[in-house]
Motif scaffolding. Structure first.
Motif, PDB file in Angstrom:
ATOM      1  N   CYS A  33       0.856  -1.193   0.000  1.00 55.06           N
ATOM      2  CA  CYS A  33       0.000   0.000   0.000  1.00 55.06           C
ATOM      3  C   CYS A  33       0.891   1.242   0.000  1.00 55.06           C
ATOM      4  O   CYS A  33       1.366   1.682   1.052  1.00 55.06           O
ATOM      5  CB  CYS A  33      -0.926  -0.018   1.214  1.00 55.06           C
ATOM      6  SG  CYS A  33      -2.169   1.288   1.196  1.00 55.06           S
ATOM      7  N   ARG A  34       1.140   1.791  -1.191  1.00 55.87           N
ATOM      8  CA  ARG A  34       2.081   2.903  -1.321  1.00 55.87           C
ATOM      9  C   ARG A  34       1.491   4.239  -0.871  1.00 55.87           C
ATOM     10  O   ARG A  34       2.194   5.097  -0.373  1.00 55.87           O
ATOM     11  CB  ARG A  34       2.560   3.011  -2.768  1.00 55.87           C
ATOM     12  CG  ARG A  34       3.365   1.805  -3.228  1.00 55.87           C
ATOM     13  CD  ARG A  34       3.798   1.940  -4.670  1.00 55.87           C
ATOM     14  NE  ARG A  34       2.651   1.997  -5.581  1.00 55.87           N
ATOM     15  CZ  ARG A  34       2.756   2.140  -6.900  1.00 55.87           C
ATOM     16  NH1 ARG A  34       3.948   2.270  -7.454  1.00 55.87           N
ATOM     17  NH2 ARG A  34       1.676   2.153  -7.664  1.00 55.87           N
ATOM     18  N   ASP A  35       0.164   4.438  -1.092  1.00 59.99           N
ATOM     19  CA  ASP A  35      -0.468   5.706  -0.734  1.00 59.99           C
ATOM     20  C   ASP A  35      -1.069   5.617   0.660  1.00 59.99           C
ATOM     21  O   ASP A  35      -1.747   4.639   1.009  1.00 59.99           O
ATOM     22  CB  ASP A  35      -1.580   6.046  -1.736  1.00 59.99           C
ATOM     23  CG  ASP A  35      -1.018   6.242  -3.136  1.00 59.99           C
ATOM     24  OD1 ASP A  35       0.101   6.772  -3.251  1.00 59.99           O
ATOM     25  OD2 ASP A  35      -1.693   5.836  -4.106  1.00 59.99           O
ATOM     26  N   HIS A  57      -5.666  -9.031   4.012  1.00 63.89           N
ATOM     27  CA  HIS A  57      -4.424  -9.774   3.764  1.00 63.89           C
ATOM     28  C   HIS A  57      -3.298  -9.403   4.734  1.00 63.89           C
ATOM     29  O   HIS A  57      -2.174  -9.895   4.586  1.00 63.89           O
ATOM     30  CB  HIS A  57      -3.941  -9.518   2.332  1.00 63.89           C
ATOM     31  CG  HIS A  57      -4.870 -10.034   1.283  1.00 63.89           C
ATOM     32  ND1 HIS A  57      -4.997 -11.379   0.989  1.00 63.89           N
ATOM     33  CD2 HIS A  57      -5.730  -9.385   0.456  1.00 63.89           C
ATOM     34  CE1 HIS A  57      -5.891 -11.533   0.026  1.00 63.89           C
ATOM     35  NE2 HIS A  57      -6.351 -10.337  -0.323  1.00 63.89           N
ATOM     36  N   GLY A  58      -3.569  -8.559   5.711  1.00 63.24           N
ATOM     37  CA  GLY A  58      -2.522  -8.163   6.651  1.00 63.24           C
ATOM     38  C   GLY A  58      -1.426  -7.327   6.003  1.00 63.24           C
ATOM     39  O   GLY A  58      -0.248  -7.422   6.386  1.00 63.24           O
ATOM     40  N   ILE A  59      -1.765  -6.516   5.030  1.00 61.91           N
ATOM     41  CA  ILE A  59      -0.791  -5.672   4.331  1.00 61.91           C
ATOM     42  C   ILE A  59      -0.570  -4.395   5.146  1.00 61.91           C
ATOM     43  O   ILE A  59      -1.538  -3.716   5.516  1.00 61.91           O
ATOM     44  CB  ILE A  59      -1.290  -5.311   2.916  1.00 61.91           C
ATOM     45  CG1 ILE A  59      -1.528  -6.585   2.097  1.00 61.91           C
ATOM     46  CG2 ILE A  59      -0.305  -4.384   2.209  1.00 61.91           C
ATOM     47  CD1 ILE A  59      -2.219  -6.330   0.769  1.00 61.91           C
ATOM     48  N   PRO A  60       0.679  -4.048   5.451  1.00 62.52           N
ATOM     49  CA  PRO A  60       0.938  -2.820   6.214  1.00 62.52           C
ATOM     50  C   PRO A  60       0.516  -1.575   5.419  1.00 62.52           C
ATOM     51  O   PRO A  60       0.567  -1.561   4.185  1.00 62.52           O
ATOM     52  CB  PRO A  60       2.459  -2.841   6.417  1.00 62.52           C
ATOM     53  CG  PRO A  60       2.871  -4.259   6.173  1.00 62.52           C
ATOM     54  CD  PRO A  60       1.920  -4.787   5.151  1.00 62.52           C
ATOM     55  N   PHE A  61       0.121  -0.536   6.119  1.00 61.49           N
ATOM     56  CA  PHE A  61      -0.265   0.717   5.453  1.00 61.49           C
ATOM     57  C   PHE A  61       0.083   1.893   6.366  1.00 61.49           C
ATOM     58  O   PHE A  61       0.248   1.744   7.581  1.00 61.49           O
ATOM     59  CB  PHE A  61      -1.766   0.723   5.133  1.00 61.49           C
ATOM     60  CG  PHE A  61      -2.656   0.519   6.336  1.00 61.49           C
ATOM     61  CD1 PHE A  61      -3.020   1.588   7.156  1.00 61.49           C
ATOM     62  CD2 PHE A  61      -3.131  -0.753   6.648  1.00 61.49           C
ATOM     63  CE1 PHE A  61      -3.829   1.386   8.258  1.00 61.49           C
ATOM     64  CE2 PHE A  61      -3.937  -0.954   7.754  1.00 61.49           C
ATOM     65  CZ  PHE A  61      -4.292   0.116   8.566  1.00 61.49           C
ATOM     66  N   ARG A  62       0.197   3.057   5.744  1.00 61.56           N
ATOM     67  CA  ARG A  62       0.470   4.292   6.491  1.00 61.56           C
ATOM     68  C   ARG A  62      -0.817   5.118   6.558  1.00 61.56           C
ATOM     69  O   ARG A  62      -1.718   4.955   5.738  1.00 61.56           O
ATOM     70  CB  ARG A  62       1.552   5.120   5.804  1.00 61.56           C
ATOM     71  CG  ARG A  62       2.923   4.463   5.769  1.00 61.56           C
ATOM     72  CD  ARG A  62       3.944   5.322   5.022  1.00 61.56           C
ATOM     73  NE  ARG A  62       3.568   5.537   3.619  1.00 61.56           N
ATOM     74  CZ  ARG A  62       3.137   6.680   3.112  1.00 61.56           C
ATOM     75  NH1 ARG A  62       2.978   7.751   3.897  1.00 61.56           N
ATOM     76  NH2 ARG A  62       2.840   6.783   1.824  1.00 61.56           N
TER      77      ARG A  62
END
Length: 263
Positions: A33-35, A57-62
């Motif tokens: 997740c780039r944005d 999916h447990g994808i990290p994000f900011r």
């Protein structure tokens, strides 16, 4: 981190199609997740689809915070303007967003007027500028559609069943056709949607034909007798010229036949 999903704000985000959702999911799985997701206090205001897939999916994000809004209405207006600027948003969705913006602004102005009504002696009714977003043309301009399309979307909002509105949203039926089908009873609308695209088109065509049949016919404008006589004289003159031309051509052909020894 505690992130709140506000259903009213979530409704401003047009649901992705299965193909679009799958494409976004592949991108997030491959690239992350780039944005950053945008929050107002702890409420998510941008990135709802990305947040859902990242959670799945447990994808990290900011996250970034935009706390410059004084109220939920300010957040709504910000989200609406963001979506109106996007090319991928359909005409129907842009129309709905623009009408929602008009509703928010109109309500806000009415509340402000109720709190601080203008003083009659100091208020010049003729010189006051009209309130913003007061006309259908202004709403249409923001939505980048015609005023007639906005009128049709308003009709769909008021009279269409949820099934018919969903058919417009997904592109199964056009805005124009849906505005016609929305004039049918709820049962007729549901039956048309259940019948698929062809049934919806047929229903819209029937409504248009019924309206045309009940529309009063325009009476023909009275014809000036003098104008009619002048038109007839002109037509007679044209016919005489045509006869003279044909006689001349016939004579020329006869002369050619004589010279050719065929007469």
């Amino acid at each position: 981190m505690n992130i709140t999903i506000n259903d009213e704000l979530r409704a401003f985000v047009d649901p992705l199609t299965d193909i679009e959702y799958a494409a976004l999911e592949r991108s997030l799985l491959a690239e992350g997740c780039r944005d950053a997701l945008v929050l107002w206090r702890d409420t998510l205001i941008d990135g709802h689809n990305r947040y859902e897939i990242c959670q799945k999916h447990g994808i990290p994000f900011r996250t970034v915070h935009n706390n410059n809004f004084a109220s939920i209405d300010d957040v709504m207006l910000w989200m609406i303007d963001n979506h109106l600027a996007r090319r991928s948003v359909s005409d129907f969705q842009r129309g709905l967003l623009a009408l929602k913006k008009k509703e928010i602004i109109t309500t806000r102005m009415a509340e402000q007027m109720a709190k601080e009504p203008p003083k009659p002696e100091a208020d010049d009714m003729d010189s006051r500028p009209p309130p913003p977003w007061n006309t259908r043309e202004e709403v249409a301009k923001a939505a980048r559609v015609s005023a007639n399309t906005i009128s049709q979307i308003e009709r769909i909002q008021k009279a269409a069943t949820p099934e018919l509105r969903e058919a417009v949203r997904t592109g199964t039926i056009s805005i124009n056709a849906a505005a016609n089908v929305a004039q049918l009873s709820e049962d007729e609308q549901k039956a048309a949607v259940a019948g698929g695209k062809k049934e919806l088109q047929q229903a819209a065509r029937q409504v248009r034909e019924q309206k045309q049949a009940t529309r009063p016919k325009k009476e023909a404008a009275p014809v000036d007798p003098e104008d009619e006589r002048a038109a007839l004289r002109a037509e007679v003159a044209k016919l005489k010229d045509r006869v003279a031309t044909l006689l001349t051509e016939n004579e020329v052909l006869k002369q050619k036949l004589v010279h050719a020894g065929l007469a």
